[in-house]
Design a protein around this motif. Structure first.
Motif, PDB file in Angstrom:
ATOM      1  N   PHE A 283      -0.648  -9.482  34.696  1.00 31.45           N
ATOM      2  CA  PHE A 283      -1.611 -10.579  34.741  1.00 31.45           C
ATOM      3  C   PHE A 283      -3.020 -10.098  34.398  1.00 31.45           C
ATOM      4  O   PHE A 283      -3.904 -10.904  34.127  1.00 31.45           O
ATOM      5  CB  PHE A 283      -1.618 -11.239  36.124  1.00 31.45           C
ATOM      6  N   ALA A 284      -3.222  -8.778  34.417  1.00 30.86           N
ATOM      7  CA  ALA A 284      -4.545  -8.220  34.138  1.00 30.86           C
ATOM      8  C   ALA A 284      -4.553  -7.391  32.858  1.00 30.86           C
ATOM      9  O   ALA A 284      -5.395  -6.509  32.694  1.00 30.86           O
ATOM     10  CB  ALA A 284      -5.011  -7.371  35.320  1.00 30.86           C
ATOM     11  N   ASP A 285      -3.625  -7.674  31.945  1.00 32.46           N
ATOM     12  CA  ASP A 285      -3.587  -6.933  30.680  1.00 32.46           C
ATOM     13  C   ASP A 285      -4.886  -7.062  29.895  1.00 32.46           C
ATOM     14  O   ASP A 285      -5.219  -6.199  29.077  1.00 32.46           O
ATOM     15  CB  ASP A 285      -2.419  -7.420  29.809  1.00 32.46           C
ATOM     16  N   SER A 286      -5.612  -8.154  30.134  1.00 35.05           N
ATOM     17  CA  SER A 286      -6.888  -8.344  29.433  1.00 35.05           C
ATOM     18  C   SER A 286      -7.874  -7.226  29.747  1.00 35.05           C
ATOM     19  O   SER A 286      -8.790  -6.965  28.955  1.00 35.05           O
ATOM     20  CB  SER A 286      -7.499  -9.703  29.798  1.00 35.05           C
ATOM     21  N   LEU A 287      -7.704  -6.554  30.887  1.00 35.37           N
ATOM     22  CA  LEU A 287      -8.566  -5.418  31.196  1.00 35.37           C
ATOM     23  C   LEU A 287      -8.328  -4.282  30.216  1.00 35.37           C
ATOM     24  O   LEU A 287      -9.274  -3.597  29.792  1.00 35.37           O
ATOM     25  CB  LEU A 287      -8.317  -4.935  32.629  1.00 35.37           C
ATOM     26  N   GLU A 288      -7.071  -4.077  29.852  1.00 33.28           N
ATOM     27  CA  GLU A 288      -6.758  -3.040  28.866  1.00 33.28           C
ATOM     28  C   GLU A 288      -7.360  -3.386  27.509  1.00 33.28           C
ATOM     29  O   GLU A 288      -7.885  -2.512  26.804  1.00 33.28           O
ATOM     30  CB  GLU A 288      -5.242  -2.872  28.748  1.00 33.28           C
ATOM     31  N   LEU A 326     -10.797 -12.504  35.929  1.00 37.76           N
ATOM     32  CA  LEU A 326     -11.399 -13.123  37.119  1.00 37.76           C
ATOM     33  C   LEU A 326     -10.691 -14.422  37.468  1.00 37.76           C
ATOM     34  O   LEU A 326     -10.395 -14.694  38.637  1.00 37.76           O
ATOM     35  CB  LEU A 326     -12.887 -13.391  36.892  1.00 37.76           C
ATOM     36  N   SER A 327     -10.423 -15.255  36.464  1.00 37.20           N
ATOM     37  CA  SER A 327      -9.753 -16.530  36.719  1.00 37.20           C
ATOM     38  C   SER A 327      -8.342 -16.315  37.249  1.00 37.20           C
ATOM     39  O   SER A 327      -7.845 -17.089  38.076  1.00 37.20           O
ATOM     40  CB  SER A 327      -9.722 -17.383  35.445  1.00 37.20           C
ATOM     41  N   GLN A 328      -7.688 -15.237  36.806  1.00 36.95           N
ATOM     42  CA  GLN A 328      -6.346 -14.929  37.307  1.00 36.95           C
ATOM     43  C   GLN A 328      -6.397 -14.485  38.761  1.00 36.95           C
ATOM     44  O   GLN A 328      -5.527 -14.833  39.568  1.00 36.95           O
ATOM     45  CB  GLN A 328      -5.705 -13.828  36.451  1.00 36.95           C
TER      46      GLN A 328
END
Length: 337
Positions: A283-288, A326-328
């Motif tokens: 769910f936090a792949d956007s950080l990568e 953040l929204s996740q």
């Protein structure tokens, strides 16, 4: 409900899990309360001492109390109070959920889709026939994101019985899958709550739990990147000239180290999320993506002022990817049968 409710002041955003605390020295004070949006009727204002909530082991230490003898079932859709009007019951047409009828649709669960934002709170009334210790179990469904747990603060009769209930973790069950979940300590033994004979209340409030510090860290990183982005925009006078380059070590020597530090912080946050989640942090792949993009921008520092659409102002920018995470984190649905 046309009645007074006693509750502590909290941050309107609901992100802070703690109640607001005032530090007062001896003396006389005056306070002014302004209604900004809606009318409110106040029955009383109380200043109460801050009390430390003991851990479960400290609460039960040295106590020998009989266990309760009856099982009390509370249907989650029969709540007594809710903090938001759009928190609602829903129908799940599965014979493993109660109540259930084959040819009728019944409101038989509290909908997690309507109860998923930090600060939202629901309260139920129940009664026990005999005083004693009781375990607390839920039949619930949690499918917010792959591997992402959600958290709830639990109060019995208006107070948190012990520190562990400040942030209770509910793991993923699968989409529309309902499982029994008994609240236990790290040793695997169920928590036991003492209840006197008679009427009681139980409330659950959405919190960020273990994600709170991570949420604050992402906000801080976004602020830092935006600050550097503003300085770069001033440097380029807001114009993009593909034929122009800058010697960043001369014109803005602190920019590259600040962005490198931000990239390292993003990597650290992603690792923490992986540690908190059961099966990685998809769910936090956007950080990568954010970290990778930032590293690519830093590889060519001389043209960095021309790449602000990838740093902090575009739909595919580093800050946009951070905002997606953040929204996740904020979304924390939990459906209860």
């Amino acid at each position: 409900v046309d009645d007074y409710c006693r509750c502590f002041l909290t941050d309107a955003s609901g992100i802070n899990k703690s109640d607001l605390i005032l530090s007062l020295s001896a003396g006389t004070y005056s306070y002014k309360i302004c209604s900004k949006v809606q009318d409110i009727e106040i029955g009383g204002i109380y200043f109460v001492p801050v009390s430390k909530i003991s851990s479960y082991s400290e609460t039960v230490k040295g106590k020998e109390i009989k266990h309760g003898t009856d099982t009390v079932t509370v249907e989650a859709e029969h709540y007594s109070l809710k903090s938001d009007s759009y928190i609602r019951s829903a129908n799940v047409q599965k014979n493993t959920v109660t109540p259930y009828k084959t040819y009728k649709k019944l409101l038989n669960v509290l909908s997690g889709d309507s109860w998923n934002t930090a600060g939202q709170k629901v309260l139920w009334n129940f009664s026990v026939e005999k005083s004693g210790l009781y375990e607390l179990s839920f039949r619930c469904s949690q499918s917010s994101n792959a591997g992402k747990p959600v958290f709830r603060k639990i109060e019995i009769d208006g107070t948190t019985p012990f520190a562990e209930f400040e942030s209770v973790t509910f793991p993923v069950t699968g989409t529309n899958e309902y499982e029994n979940y008994t609240l236990c300590g790290k040793d695997g033994k169920p928590f036991e709550i003492y209840l006197e004979e008679g009427s009681h209340t139980i409330s659950m409030q959405v919190t960020l739990g273990g994600f709170r510090e991570i949420y604050d860290e992402i906000i801080s990183v976004m602020s830092e990147i935006n600050s550097v982005g503003m300085d770069l925009k001033k440097l380029s006078a807001g114009s993009v000239d593909a034929n122009r380059t800058w010697d960043m070590d001369v014109v803005m020597p602190e920019a590259i180290p600040r962005l490198k530090a931000a990239s390292e912080r993003i990597d650290s946050v992603y690792k923490k999320l992986c540690d908190l989640s059961d099966s990685g942090a998809t769910f936090a792949d956007s950080l990568e993506y954010a970290s990778s993009l930032l590293k690519k921008l830093l590889a060519k520092p001389r043209v960095l002022p021309n790449k602000l659409e990838l740093l902090n102002v575009g739909d595919n920018s580093v800050t946009k990817f951070l905002g997606d995470v953040l929204s996740q984190l904020i979304s924390s649905p939990l459906s209860i049968d």
